[in-house]
Design a protein around this motif. Structure first.
Motif, PDB file in Angstrom:
ATOM      1  N   ALA A   1       1.018   4.212  -2.886  1.00 27.38           N
ATOM      2  CA  ALA A   1       0.843   5.640  -2.605  1.00 27.38           C
ATOM      3  C   ALA A   1       2.034   6.448  -3.123  1.00 27.38           C
TER       4      ALA A   1
ATOM      5  N   THR B   1       6.213  14.563  -0.545  1.00 32.78           N
ATOM      6  CA  THR B   1       5.798  13.165  -0.690  1.00 32.78           C
ATOM      7  C   THR B   1       6.221  12.347   0.522  1.00 32.78           C
TER       8      THR B   1
ATOM      9  N   VAL C   1       3.583  10.531   3.218  1.00 31.47           N
ATOM     10  CA  VAL C   1       3.530   9.075   3.398  1.00 31.47           C
ATOM     11  C   VAL C   1       4.004   8.667   4.789  1.00 31.47           C
TER      12      VAL C   1
ATOM     13  N   ARG D   1       1.797   6.840  -6.917  1.00 33.44           N
ATOM     14  CA  ARG D   1       0.784   7.818  -7.319  1.00 33.44           C
ATOM     15  C   ARG D   1       1.291   9.245  -7.119  1.00 33.44           C
ATOM     16  N   LEU D   2       1.937   9.484  -5.991  1.00 33.71           N
ATOM     17  CA  LEU D   2       2.483  10.807  -5.721  1.00 33.71           C
ATOM     18  C   LEU D   2       3.625  11.129  -6.684  1.00 33.71           C
TER      19      LEU D   2
ATOM     20  N   TRP E   1       0.840  -1.203   0.000  1.00 31.72           N
ATOM     21  CA  TRP E   1       0.000   0.000   0.000  1.00 31.72           C
ATOM     22  C   TRP E   1       0.876   1.255   0.000  1.00 31.72           C
TER      23      TRP E   1
END
Length: 307
Positions: A36, A59, A63, A39-40, A32
């Motif tokens: 993330a 980023t 996260v 995507r960032l 996961w």
């Protein structure tokens, strides 16, 4: 908040016994985090160098902050009988069993003299090109991964779990994953991944040295090579457990390797010969002894923990 060493030890025992149960059919939390980050990366990694550095820092903060914040909330609410859930969640941040299983698969293939299978198995845990490796090259790659991952997957997560509870553990896993995904020197991550790489270096500064010391202590040797050769590594941390493993086994690790078809002239650790498949078996035994010493240290900490 610091975690009770007995809880940390219990989480380590659960992971050592069970690993990550495949029957859960749920992706590991690290997957996961990686999703993330990607995507960032797609959304923010653009523009000039300064903008990329800022976007990479943002980023990382998003996260790691989300992971650490989730851990902090869990630390506050999981008390009493719910500590069992803390142990289970803590085990998700550890990889001692997974690391052993992956390296043991390489060792079994080498023992069966199945070089293609050994190359395929070691390709699961290293980033270098493996198609042209001979048996000794496969053994060396697996030993280097075993040494480095003893820190990244075992000691450092336990260190931050002990120091900061689930919040510390989850934040470390987020930073370490960010370093793996975006913390590269090559484009397009040279600027975007800078913050992730530096944060990972900082969070591993103490654990990596402890990992090297535990390997040398478990072997009863390797101190001289570790202290002499650790600084040769491009990373400020990875050289400590790798040099300790080389000295402990009396072999030579590091040296030239190919990544994505490009040859890299890496530093050498140790004075001995290239490791053989038998040395990989010895390395696995040394790894288990180092893990046992780590467990004993946690137990001693538990006995001294204020009640």
């Amino acid at each position: 908040m610091a975690a009770d060493p007995w809880i940390v030890l219990a989480a380590a025992a659960v992971e050592g016994a069970c690993g990550y149960p495949a029957r859960l059919r749920v992706p590991h939390p690290v997957v996961w985090i990686g999703a993330a980050l990607r995507r960032l990366d797609q959304a923010l990694n653009r523009g000039g160098d300064l903008r990329r550095r800022f976007a990479g820092l943002l980023t990382l903060l998003l996260v790691a902050g989300a992971a650490g914040g989730a851990g902090l909330l869990l630390d506050r609410f999981l008390q009493g009988w719910a500590l069992i859930l803390t142990i289970g969640l803590g085990s998700l941040g550890l990889a001692a069993r997974s690391l052993y299983d992956h390296v043991a698969a390489v060792s079994r293939a080498l023992g069966a003299e199945d070089l293609p299978a050994a190359r395929a198995a070691v390709a699961m845990i290293v980033g270098r090109d493996t198609a042209a490796l001979d048996a000794d090259g496969v053994a060396a790659a697996a030993l280097e991964s075993l040494a480095e991952s003893f820190n990244d997957g075992v000691l450092a997560p336990l260190f931050w779990f002990l120091l900061g509870g689930l919040a510390g553990l989850f934040a470390y896993k987020a930073v370490n994953t960010a370093d793996s995904v975006i913390g590269h020197r090559e484009e397009p991550y040279r600027c975007f991944g800078w913050a992730a790489a530096r944060a990972d270096d900082l969070m591993n500064l103490i654990p990596a040295r402890l990992a090297g010391a535990l390997v040398a202590l478990a072997a009863g040797r390797g101190w001289r090579i570790m202290l002499r050769d650790a600084a040769r590594h491009a990373s400020p941390n990875s050289g400590w457990p790798e040099a300790a493993m080389a000295g402990a086994l009396g072999v030579r690790l590091g040296g030239a390797a190919s990544y994505d078809g490009i040859a890299h002239d890496r530093p050498v650790f140790g004075d001995g010969p290239r490791p053989s498949p038998l040395d990989l078996d010895r390395g696995l035994g040394l790894y288990l002894r180092a893990c046992a010493l780590l467990a004993a240290a946690l137990a001693l900490g538990g006995l001294a923990w204020p009640r």
